[in-house]
Write an enzyme that holds these catalytic residues in place. Sequence first.
Site, PDB file in Angstrom:
ATOM      1  N   LYS A 126      39.185   9.115  93.452  1.00 31.37           N
ATOM      2  CA  LYS A 126      40.058   8.139  94.115  1.00 31.37           C
ATOM      3  C   LYS A 126      40.485   7.056  93.127  1.00 31.37           C
ATOM      4  CE  LYS A 126      38.153   9.417  98.538  1.00 31.37           C
ATOM      5  NZ  LYS A 126      37.112   9.257  99.544  1.00 31.37           N
ATOM      6  N   GLN A 140      33.101   4.934 101.435  1.00 33.47           N
ATOM      7  CA  GLN A 140      32.797   6.346 101.213  1.00 33.47           C
ATOM      8  C   GLN A 140      31.669   6.790 102.151  1.00 33.47           C
ATOM      9  OE1 GLN A 140      34.547   8.455  99.083  1.00 33.47           O
ATOM     10  NE2 GLN A 140      33.340  10.014 100.113  1.00 33.47           N
ATOM     11  N   ASP A 173      41.933   5.099 105.426  1.00 32.56           N
ATOM     12  CA  ASP A 173      41.337   6.402 105.761  1.00 32.56           C
ATOM     13  C   ASP A 173      41.785   6.870 107.147  1.00 32.56           C
ATOM     14  OD1 ASP A 173      39.859   7.755 103.879  1.00 32.56           O
ATOM     15  OD2 ASP A 173      38.020   6.614 104.217  1.00 32.56           O
TER      16      ASP A 173
END
Length: 282
Positions: free
Chosen positions: A52, A96, A119
Amino acid sequence: MAFILDGKRISMEIKDELKEKAALLKERGIEGALAVIQVGADPASTVYVRNKKNACAYIGIESQAYELPEQTSQEELLALIERLNQEPRVRGILVQLPLPKHIDEEAVLLAISPEKDVDGFHPQSVGAMVIGKDGFLPCTPAGVIQLLKRSGIAIAGKHCVVIGRSNIVGKPMSLLMLRENATVTIAHSKTADLKALCKTADILIVAIGRPQFVTAEYVKEGAVVVDVGIHRNPDNKLCGDVKFDEVEPLASAITPVPGGVGPMTIAMLMHNCVESIEKLEG
Ligand code: NAP
């Protein structure tokens, strides 16, 4: 031979478009950062986080890394998220997953401001997706839609079977296919006669989390097969939920693993970040 749905190529195409867009925004003084939070040092998570950060560097947007020790308390994590929610430069916050067991994942996802929820996991983002309103879409299912569309696969009117009903893949995947006017069936571990059902699919999307589960017996001749799964086989090679060698000769189009859905997920995360930065202009 099936057409290969080339996520590696298409994700690069998307990232190059985003790079151009980010540069144009920067010229106008519009910039922002993605904050990536990792708690603990799970090796798979470390690889995902690194990917990322690299994608941000490629596109030309700032990434801020918060690598917190395993024993970080929920309160400490929530306090960091709150600080980042208030920080105008931060346009995306990504935690995460999975988190250590002592931290309530739901509470953490709820704490992220929906405006920065790149997300697409916050209930507000999920609700917006369900009713077709503006909001960040979850990256893996949105990536599958882009992969299909940019490969010229027609979706409207097709029967799509999605195997899996998780909150991050199966359920949103089904909703996004519905939004594209497919007729959607969702299968799960309690589905009766899964093979027969899958055989009726024009588009079969597999997000079951079991290595090479879907064999030729599940696939109608000419079907489009999308494999979301990602695993390491006993030889330490990456493989998906679909037995590629067996299914590929039957399918009209298929995703490889690696190089199919995986790279699309990161491209769509970058899409969400650039979209969030763009909103600063408005
Ligand atoms: P998950 O939470 O474990 O969900 C798996 C789903 O498959 C569940 O809904 C489960 O049904 C269903 N299932 C399990 N066994 C089944 C069976 N024998 N027959 C029919 N359905 C069955 O997994 P996930 O998070 O959705 O992830 C799915 C896969 O995608 C994993 O391999 C994961 O690593 C991969 N993934 C890849 C990406 C990427 O970027 N490429 C991103 C996310 C996930 P129940 O609900 O009934 O238990």
